[in-house]
Design a protein around this motif. Structure first.
Motif, PDB file in Angstrom:
ATOM      1  N   ALA A  93       0.936  -1.168   0.190  1.00  0.00           N
ATOM      2  CA  ALA A  93       0.286   0.195   0.012  1.00  0.00           C
ATOM      3  C   ALA A  93       1.106   1.018  -0.037  1.00  0.00           C
ATOM      4  O   ALA A  93       1.490   1.723   0.519  1.00  0.00           O
ATOM      5  N   LYS A  94       0.129   2.369  -1.152  1.00  0.00           N
ATOM      6  CA  LYS A  94       1.037   3.079  -0.826  1.00  0.00           C
ATOM      7  C   LYS A  94       0.416   4.254  -0.014  1.00  0.00           C
ATOM      8  O   LYS A  94       0.756   5.955  -0.222  1.00  0.00           O
ATOM      9  N   GLY A  95      -0.473   4.515  -0.076  1.00  0.00           N
ATOM     10  CA  GLY A  95      -1.686   5.209   0.214  1.00  0.00           C
ATOM     11  C   GLY A  95      -3.226   4.774   1.156  1.00  0.00           C
ATOM     12  O   GLY A  95      -3.018   3.384   0.827  1.00  0.00           O
ATOM     13  N   TYR A  96      -3.435   5.209   1.500  1.00  0.00           N
ATOM     14  CA  TYR A  96      -5.413   4.382   2.251  1.00  0.00           C
ATOM     15  C   TYR A  96      -6.252   3.997   1.764  1.00  0.00           C
ATOM     16  O   TYR A  96      -6.480   2.894   1.631  1.00  0.00           O
ATOM     17  N   ALA A  97      -5.787   4.484  -0.221  1.00  0.00           N
ATOM     18  CA  ALA A  97      -7.084   3.406  -0.586  1.00  0.00           C
ATOM     19  C   ALA A  97      -6.403   2.578  -1.413  1.00  0.00           C
ATOM     20  O   ALA A  97      -7.434   1.580  -1.568  1.00  0.00           O
ATOM     21  N   ASP A  98      -5.164   1.979  -0.650  1.00  0.00           N
ATOM     22  CA  ASP A  98      -4.560   0.701  -1.496  1.00  0.00           C
ATOM     23  C   ASP A  98      -5.175  -0.304  -0.468  1.00  0.00           C
ATOM     24  O   ASP A  98      -5.124  -1.171  -0.314  1.00  0.00           O
ATOM     25  N   CYS A  99      -5.278   0.322   0.998  1.00  0.00           N
ATOM     26  CA  CYS A  99      -5.821  -1.029   1.409  1.00  0.00           C
ATOM     27  C   CYS A  99      -6.803  -1.750   1.558  1.00  0.00           C
ATOM     28  O   CYS A  99      -6.695  -2.815   2.022  1.00  0.00           O
ATOM     29  N   ARG A 100      -8.187  -1.229   0.963  1.00  0.00           N
ATOM     30  CA  ARG A 100      -8.900  -2.011   0.571  1.00  0.00           C
ATOM     31  C   ARG A 100      -8.659  -3.254   0.155  1.00  0.00           C
ATOM     32  O   ARG A 100      -9.860  -4.038  -0.701  1.00  0.00           O
ATOM     33  N   PHE A 101      -6.872  -2.687  -0.558  1.00  0.00           N
ATOM     34  CA  PHE A 101      -7.369  -4.822  -1.648  1.00  0.00           C
ATOM     35  C   PHE A 101      -6.963  -5.552  -0.757  1.00  0.00           C
ATOM     36  O   PHE A 101      -6.805  -6.742  -1.113  1.00  0.00           O
ATOM     37  N   PHE A 102      -6.536  -4.963   0.442  1.00  0.00           N
ATOM     38  CA  PHE A 102      -5.789  -6.852   1.042  1.00  0.00           C
ATOM     39  C   PHE A 102      -7.022  -7.428   1.334  1.00  0.00           C
ATOM     40  O   PHE A 102      -8.697  -6.684   2.102  1.00  0.00           O
ATOM     41  N   LYS A 103      -7.080  -8.506   1.475  1.00  0.00           N
ATOM     42  CA  LYS A 103      -8.272  -9.859   1.281  1.00  0.00           C
ATOM     43  C   LYS A 103      -8.233  -9.836   3.120  1.00  0.00           C
ATOM     44  O   LYS A 103      -9.451  -9.713   3.137  1.00  0.00           O
ATOM     45  N   GLU A 104      -6.947  -9.611   3.882  1.00  0.00           N
ATOM     46  CA  GLU A 104      -7.229 -10.581   5.474  1.00  0.00           C
ATOM     47  C   GLU A 104      -7.522  -9.530   6.331  1.00  0.00           C
ATOM     48  O   GLU A 104      -7.339  -7.991   5.987  1.00  0.00           O
ATOM     49  N   GLU A 105      -8.287  -9.557   6.887  1.00  0.00           N
ATOM     50  CA  GLU A 105      -9.058  -8.477   7.706  1.00  0.00           C
ATOM     51  C   GLU A 105      -8.333  -7.525   8.499  1.00  0.00           C
ATOM     52  O   GLU A 105      -7.851  -6.545   9.166  1.00  0.00           O
ATOM     53  N   ASP A 106      -7.508  -8.488   9.259  1.00  0.00           N
ATOM     54  CA  ASP A 106      -6.006  -7.825  10.491  1.00  0.00           C
ATOM     55  C   ASP A 106      -5.378  -7.327   9.053  1.00  0.00           C
ATOM     56  O   ASP A 106      -4.632  -6.284   9.950  1.00  0.00           O
ATOM     57  N   GLU A 107      -4.276  -7.374   8.042  1.00  0.00           N
ATOM     58  CA  GLU A 107      -3.792  -6.286   7.327  1.00  0.00           C
ATOM     59  C   GLU A 107      -4.775  -5.380   7.268  1.00  0.00           C
ATOM     60  O   GLU A 107      -4.230  -4.157   6.729  1.00  0.00           O
ATOM     61  N   ARG A 108      -6.243  -5.283   6.897  1.00  0.00           N
ATOM     62  CA  ARG A 108      -6.553  -4.218   6.294  1.00  0.00           C
ATOM     63  C   ARG A 108      -6.765  -2.837   7.758  1.00  0.00           C
ATOM     64  O   ARG A 108      -6.200  -1.986   6.986  1.00  0.00           O
ATOM     65  N   LEU A 109      -6.370  -3.853   8.672  1.00  0.00           N
ATOM     66  CA  LEU A 109      -7.109  -2.832   9.902  1.00  0.00           C
ATOM     67  C   LEU A 109      -5.957  -2.023   9.703  1.00  0.00           C
ATOM     68  O   LEU A 109      -5.513  -1.470  10.488  1.00  0.00           O
ATOM     69  N   ALA A 110      -4.362  -2.865  10.167  1.00  0.00           N
ATOM     70  CA  ALA A 110      -2.966  -2.771   9.780  1.00  0.00           C
ATOM     71  C   ALA A 110      -3.160  -1.804   9.175  1.00  0.00           C
ATOM     72  O   ALA A 110      -2.215  -0.662   9.646  1.00  0.00           O
ATOM     73  N   CYS A 111      -3.235  -1.703   7.405  1.00  0.00           N
ATOM     74  CA  CYS A 111      -3.042  -0.843   6.981  1.00  0.00           C
ATOM     75  C   CYS A 111      -3.851   0.644   7.520  1.00  0.00           C
ATOM     76  O   CYS A 111      -3.271   1.890   7.254  1.00  0.00           O
ATOM     77  N   PHE A 112      -4.808   0.866   7.603  1.00  0.00           N
ATOM     78  CA  PHE A 112      -5.783   1.760   7.338  1.00  0.00           C
ATOM     79  C   PHE A 112      -5.377   2.773   8.883  1.00  0.00           C
ATOM     80  O   PHE A 112      -5.067   3.294   8.786  1.00  0.00           O
ATOM     81  N   ASN A 113      -5.414   1.554   9.677  1.00  0.00           N
ATOM     82  CA  ASN A 113      -4.416   1.599  11.489  1.00  0.00           C
ATOM     83  C   ASN A 113      -3.039   3.256  11.054  1.00  0.00           C
ATOM     84  O   ASN A 113      -2.686   4.054  11.628  1.00  0.00           O
ATOM     85  N   GLY A 114      -2.197   1.915   9.979  1.00  0.00           N
ATOM     86  CA  GLY A 114      -1.445   3.112  10.156  1.00  0.00           C
ATOM     87  C   GLY A 114      -1.026   4.070   9.428  1.00  0.00           C
ATOM     88  O   GLY A 114      -0.153   5.030   9.905  1.00  0.00           O
ATOM     89  N   PHE A 115      -2.284   4.854   8.039  1.00  0.00           N
ATOM     90  CA  PHE A 115      -2.347   5.746   7.466  1.00  0.00           C
ATOM     91  C   PHE A 115      -3.370   7.194   7.926  1.00  0.00           C
ATOM     92  O   PHE A 115      -3.242   7.681   8.222  1.00  0.00           O
ATOM     93  N   ALA A 116      -4.495   6.078   9.181  1.00  0.00           N
ATOM     94  CA  ALA A 116      -4.929   6.572   9.905  1.00  0.00           C
ATOM     95  C   ALA A 116      -3.504   7.572  10.537  1.00  0.00           C
ATOM     96  O   ALA A 116      -4.827   9.321  11.212  1.00  0.00           O
ATOM     97  N   GLU A 117      -3.328   6.898  11.518  1.00  0.00           N
ATOM     98  CA  GLU A 117      -2.560   7.701  12.496  1.00  0.00           C
ATOM     99  C   GLU A 117      -1.775   8.842  11.931  1.00  0.00           C
ATOM    100  O   GLU A 117      -1.565   9.595  12.441  1.00  0.00           O
ATOM    101  N   SER A 118      -1.099   8.775  10.490  1.00  0.00           N
ATOM    102  CA  SER A 118       0.029   9.278  10.087  1.00  0.00           C
ATOM    103  C   SER A 118      -0.442  11.124   9.395  1.00  0.00           C
ATOM    104  O   SER A 118       0.569  11.606   9.086  1.00  0.00           O
ATOM    105  N   ILE A 119      -2.519  10.755   9.134  1.00  0.00           N
ATOM    106  CA  ILE A 119      -2.361  12.296   8.809  1.00  0.00           C
ATOM    107  C   ILE A 119      -2.802  13.021   9.539  1.00  0.00           C
ATOM    108  O   ILE A 119      -3.100  12.816  10.655  1.00  0.00           O
ATOM    109  N   PRO A 120      -1.697  14.198  10.026  1.00  0.00           N
ATOM    110  CA  PRO A 120      -1.996  15.240  10.408  1.00  0.00           C
ATOM    111  C   PRO A 120      -3.365  15.725  10.915  1.00  0.00           C
ATOM    112  O   PRO A 120      -4.612  15.686  10.546  1.00  0.00           O
ATOM    113  N   LYS A 121      -3.442  15.827  11.998  1.00  0.00           N
ATOM    114  CA  LYS A 121      -4.864  16.523  12.830  1.00  0.00           C
ATOM    115  C   LYS A 121      -5.650  17.637  11.914  1.00  0.00           C
ATOM    116  O   LYS A 121      -4.721  18.472  11.775  1.00  0.00           O
TER     117      LYS A 121
END
Length: 125
Positions: A93-121
């Motif tokens: 994943a190069k961006g948060y939109a690429d997280c949707r392509f992960f099949k495994e729920e744990d991988e998708r959640l970890a991907c989204f968490n990583g990008f969502a936490e890095s977004i400036p408040k």
């Protein structure tokens, strides 16, 4: 005397029913499903954006961070923002939109968490 006993029996049975551990059920679902107003799940399912001004994807992803981590509720929140489209072998994943392509729920959640936490408040207006 019979009337008093009948009323007492009805009152006793209704009070016993009201103190049951399980809520009344209809089939396999509770009769009433209530989410308290102060819970995080209620905040995530509510529509926080006014009708005239839609919320950005970044703000909606950050709102999902308020739900307990590692839960299905948080993943459902992310999936509501960006619906999943699993691929058999997704690229890194190069961006948060690429997280949707992960099949495994744990991988998708970890991907989204990583990008969502890095977004400036973003400032709330």
């Amino acid at each position: 005397m019979r009337m008093i006993l009948a009323v007492a029996a009805v009152l006793y049975s209704t009070s016993a029913f009201a103190q049951a551990d399980k809520p009344p059920m209809v089939g396999d679902k509770p009769l009433v499903q209530v989410t308290p107003k102060g819970t995080k799940a209620a905040a995530a399912t509510a529509t926080p954006a006014p009708k005239g001004k839609p919320q950005s994807i970044a703000a909606r992803l950050q709102a999902c961070l308020e739900i307990d981590d590692g839960t299905k509720d948080r993943l459902n929140c992310y999936d509501a923002v960006i619906p999943p489209a699993p691929k058999p072998k997704p690229a890194k994943a190069k961006g948060y939109a690429d997280c949707r392509f992960f099949k495994e729920e744990d991988e998708r959640l970890a991907c989204f968490n990583g990008f969502a936490e890095s977004i400036p408040k973003l400032p709330k207006t």
